[in-house]
Design a protein around this motif. Structure first.
Motif, PDB file in Angstrom:
ATOM      1  N   TYR A 144       0.575   3.996  -3.028  1.00  0.00           N
ATOM      2  CA  TYR A 144       0.015   5.333  -2.835  1.00  0.00           C
ATOM      3  C   TYR A 144       1.036   6.389  -2.423  1.00  0.00           C
ATOM      4  CZ  TYR A 144      -4.369   2.809  -3.119  1.00  0.00           C
ATOM      5  OH  TYR A 144      -5.401   2.016  -3.544  1.00  0.00           O
ATOM      6  N   THR A 196       0.837  -1.207   0.000  1.00  0.00           N
ATOM      7  CA  THR A 196       0.000   0.000   0.000  1.00  0.00           C
ATOM      8  C   THR A 196       0.867   1.251   0.000  1.00  0.00           C
ATOM      9  OG1 THR A 196      -1.750  -1.172   1.179  1.00  0.00           O
ATOM     10  CG2 THR A 196      -1.803   1.237   1.259  1.00  0.00           C
ATOM     11  N   LEU A 210      -1.487   9.118   5.736  1.00  0.00           N
ATOM     12  CA  LEU A 210      -1.451   7.659   5.851  1.00  0.00           C
ATOM     13  C   LEU A 210      -2.587   7.113   6.722  1.00  0.00           C
ATOM     14  CD1 LEU A 210       2.380   7.188   6.168  1.00  0.00           C
ATOM     15  CD2 LEU A 210       0.949   6.024   4.499  1.00  0.00           C
ATOM     16  N   TYR A 240      -5.416   5.340   4.942  1.00  0.00           N
ATOM     17  CA  TYR A 240      -5.196   3.969   4.469  1.00  0.00           C
ATOM     18  C   TYR A 240      -4.994   2.973   5.612  1.00  0.00           C
ATOM     19  CZ  TYR A 240      -4.587   6.333   0.021  1.00  0.00           C
ATOM     20  OH  TYR A 240      -4.792   7.095  -1.087  1.00  0.00           O
TER      21      TYR A 240
END
Length: 149
Positions: A87, A83, A122, A125
């Protein structure tokens, strides 16, 4: 016993003939090496790459990293790292295994404020929370300074 002596004598003669055949009668003290000049460029380039990528060449300093996840699941840790790569490609993720936990940290921040800005982004996510922590970070060498030397 005589067969053994004959065999040793024949081998000694063959070895001496082979050794004398390799000696150049013109000048035995010089060796001429013909090499491609591009080899020197390759050696220089490889030395530069080794210097830039070796573990000892990395500079470290006190700074901050973001603790993304600490879990027992290796798959969950790898998913978190993926991830971050997806991103946040500018952040460097680090995966550590300290039995029984897998820990994923990210970033090399010198300032806590910079780390806190990424922490907010962050958290979208990683809803369980991302934490700013003190750590030893990797500092990239200044390219202009290295080129001036």
């Amino acid at each position: 016993m005589t067969d053994m002596r004959k065999l040793i004598t024949v081998l000694a003669v063959l070895v001496s003939l082979n050794a004398s055949a390799q000696i150049d009668s013109t000048d035995s003290s010089t060796v001429i090496v013909h090499k491609d000049p591009r080899l020197e460029q390759l050696v220089t380039l490889q030395a530069q790459i080794n210097e830039e990528t070796s573990r000892d060449a990395r500079k470290t300093a006190k700074g901050y990293r973001l603790m993304i996840i600490s879990t027992n699941s290796r798959e969950e840790a790898i998913a978190a790292k993926t991830t971050i790569y997806t991103y946040f490609p500018d952040l460097q993720p680090y995966l550590w295994h300290q039995s029984p936990y897998y820990k994923v940290k990210a970033g090399n921040f010198r300032d806590r404020k910079d780390a806190e800005e990424y922490q907010k982004r962050l958290n979208v996510y990683f809803p369980k929370g991302v934490f700013v922590m003190n750590d030893i970070i990797e500092v990239k060498a200044d390219k202009t300074r290295a080129d001036d030397l």
